[in-house]
Motif scaffolding. Structure first.
Motif, short mmCIF file in Angstrom:
data_model
loop_
_atom_site.label_atom_id
_atom_site.label_comp_id
_atom_site.label_asym_id
_atom_site.label_seq_id
_atom_site.Cartn_x
_atom_site.Cartn_y
_atom_site.Cartn_z
N SER A 57 0.72 -1.06 0.13
CA SER A 57 -0.02 -0.03 -0.07
C SER A 57 0.78 1.28 -0.02
O SER A 57 2.04 0.97 0.21
CB SER A 57 -0.97 0.06 1.36
OG SER A 57 -0.03 -0.04 2.43
N LEU A 58 0.30 2.15 -0.22
CA LEU A 58 1.26 3.57 -0.24
C LEU A 58 1.81 3.86 1.18
O LEU A 58 2.90 4.32 1.39
CB LEU A 58 0.17 4.83 -0.51
CG LEU A 58 0.97 6.12 -0.47
CD1 LEU A 58 1.91 6.32 -1.40
CD2 LEU A 58 0.01 7.31 -0.70
N GLU A 59 0.89 3.52 2.11
CA GLU A 59 1.36 3.71 3.72
C GLU A 59 2.56 2.73 3.96
O GLU A 59 3.51 3.28 4.45
CB GLU A 59 0.17 3.27 4.60
CG GLU A 59 0.56 3.29 6.03
CD GLU A 59 -0.73 2.69 6.86
OE1 GLU A 59 -0.87 3.61 8.07
OE2 GLU A 59 -1.11 1.72 6.50
N THR A 60 2.60 1.65 3.11
CA THR A 60 3.72 0.56 3.68
C THR A 60 4.93 1.20 2.81
O THR A 60 6.00 1.11 3.15
CB THR A 60 3.46 -0.90 3.03
OG1 THR A 60 2.18 -1.04 3.72
CG2 THR A 60 4.45 -1.95 3.45
N SER A 61 4.70 1.76 1.45
CA SER A 61 5.83 2.26 0.58
C SER A 61 6.45 3.30 1.37
O SER A 61 7.65 3.49 1.53
CB SER A 61 5.48 2.56 -0.69
OG SER A 61 4.99 1.48 -1.38
#
Length: 94
Positions: A57-61
């Motif tokens: 996800s964007l959060e993980t990236s």
């Protein structure tokens, strides 16, 4: 007058020494956080692929990039939660 100067020096010296200790322990804590964050990234990227994690996800990236850029504090909780959500044990924290 001499007595008050001695008392003042006696009060200031422990404060200065304490600040030096606090600064060095914060530096060590930051180093430990960075190492732990890198361990989380390694588990997520290498272990995650083998376990079939869904795409990042964007959060993980963002969390992975923060770790790699030396800003582990906001990244650690995100990566820990992602690993927990996928039923994976967290690496040991030193």
């Amino acid at each position: 007058m001499k007595k008050s100067a001695t008392l003042l020096a006696g009060a200031i010296l422990p404060l200065v020494a304490g600040m030096g200790i606090a600064t060095s322990s914060n530096a060590q804590s930051a180093t430990n956080d960075e190492a732990y964050c890198q361990a989380l990234v390694k588990e997520y990227t290498h272990g995650g692929i083998e376990r079939g994690f869904s795409p990042e996800s964007l959060e993980t990236s963002v969390a992975i990039n923060e770790c790699r850029d030396g800003n582990p504090r906001p990244a650690i909780p995100v990566l820990e939660q992602k690993l927990r959500d996928n039923n994976y044990a967290l690496p040991p924290r030193s």
